[in-house]
Design an enzyme around this catalytic site. Sequence first.
Site, PDB file in Angstrom:
ATOM      1  N   GLU A  63       0.840  -1.190   0.000  1.00 67.27           N
ATOM      2  CA  GLU A  63       0.000   0.000   0.000  1.00 67.27           C
ATOM      3  C   GLU A  63       0.877   1.241   0.000  1.00 67.27           C
ATOM      4  O   GLU A  63       1.889   1.298   0.690  1.00 67.27           O
ATOM      5  CB  GLU A  63      -0.909   0.006   1.227  1.00 67.27           C
ATOM      6  CG  GLU A  63      -1.746  -1.260   1.343  1.00 67.27           C
ATOM      7  CD  GLU A  63      -2.632  -1.304   2.577  1.00 67.27           C
ATOM      8  OE1 GLU A  63      -2.826  -0.239   3.206  1.00 67.27           O
ATOM      9  OE2 GLU A  63      -3.108  -2.392   2.914  1.00 67.27           O
ATOM     10  N   GLU A  96      -9.405   6.153   3.573  1.00 69.91           N
ATOM     11  CA  GLU A  96      -9.767   5.370   4.759  1.00 69.91           C
ATOM     12  C   GLU A  96      -9.565   6.241   5.990  1.00 69.91           C
ATOM     13  O   GLU A  96      -8.634   7.045   6.056  1.00 69.91           O
ATOM     14  CB  GLU A  96      -8.880   4.132   4.855  1.00 69.91           C
ATOM     15  CG  GLU A  96      -9.078   3.312   6.140  1.00 69.91           C
ATOM     16  CD  GLU A  96      -8.038   2.211   6.285  1.00 69.91           C
ATOM     17  OE1 GLU A  96      -8.089   1.503   7.316  1.00 69.91           O
ATOM     18  OE2 GLU A  96      -7.179   2.070   5.403  1.00 69.91           O
TER      19      GLU A  96
END
Length: 392
Positions: free
Chosen positions: A203, A302
């Site tokens: 990520e 997020e």
Amino acid sequence: MANIINNKLECFMLYLLTLSYMLSDNFVDGRSIGTTKLVKHKGTIKTIETEDGDIIDCVDFYQQPAFDHPLLKNHTIQMKPSSIPSDLKANPSEPDQLFQNWHKSGQCPEATIPIRRTQGNQHPRDLYHFKQRRARLNNSLDGASDGDVLSSHEYATAYLGGNFHGAHATINVWQPTVSNDGEMSIGQIWVVAGPDDKVNTMEAGWRVITPTMYNCYDGYQNTGCHNLECPGFVQTNKKVALGSPIGDISSYNSKQTNIGITIYKNEGNWWLKVNDQPVGYWPSSLFTYLANSATELTWGGEIYNSKIGGVHTKTQMGSGHFPSEGYGRASYFRNIQYVDTNGIFKDVEAGKLTPDATKPSCYNINLQSDTSGGSGTNFYFGGPGYSDKCPK
């Protein structure tokens, strides 16, 4: 009572995350991950102290943490990628090199890499989130409505399934407010393969706290650390310090700042490229399911919602404004691409992306396609968190 965290520029990081099913997280270079002491890194040649209070160690390339990994003892080092996949779309507004605040205080010599000293308790609750995101996505695809799935992690993302050798996007960089201790706000790319309990994932993006990397090796179960705090990622760039502040951010109705994030496979290794700079790579030997290819790509935002007092957090996602406000006000991803198994970058068709917003009344996403204006497949995302529309 909730405390608003003081978010200054060092509260931004290039956030990098890798997971595979192999290592324990109990100790890193002989020290517990939970320690709060700022320890000089092994192999430090030079130390740079910044005006923001950061400490950067210039570490001998061959003594970086990566080579402590048992699977890399006889690793053949790849100093630079042999090629870059064709048809990569870069945003003209992206500088070739990423500027970080520590650059004003010095530079690392040749044959070293910069490693930021970090406190072990500095990282918020982002360690065990991907399994929750997958479960939530599956529920949403089955028809769950806003609020049906209760989770501390909330998302506004776009997902693509298939068989891939990389991903790219231009990501708009902001400074959202993070309200409570242990919370976070992220804008990033997920590159994923494997089942939930043994998931492999890389990520990269930005986060409120500061470029950083998180490593875990067993599907978010028991292991994990950020940046170069544990062995695995091989850094080759002497100008990018993972975890150190990004030098510029976007302003509402004013200048917009972007970073280009690219993860792609080259000679078996997964390379990270930030703007026009190769930063380093994850050796394929670290992975089980990602050793060959990725099966899921996700782009988006997020947050972690601690739900203090049963009330939704005021932590913002993206710019803190809803996608409907558009350019200069809402945060965006542009030029969303994937790398196919032949090593060619291809534009993701907007119609093939699956949008997923955990709570659209708090944070949302709006997919678009711009075939003529230079933005390619893109979306705006984010929101303010707690409001009259988002009370819980």
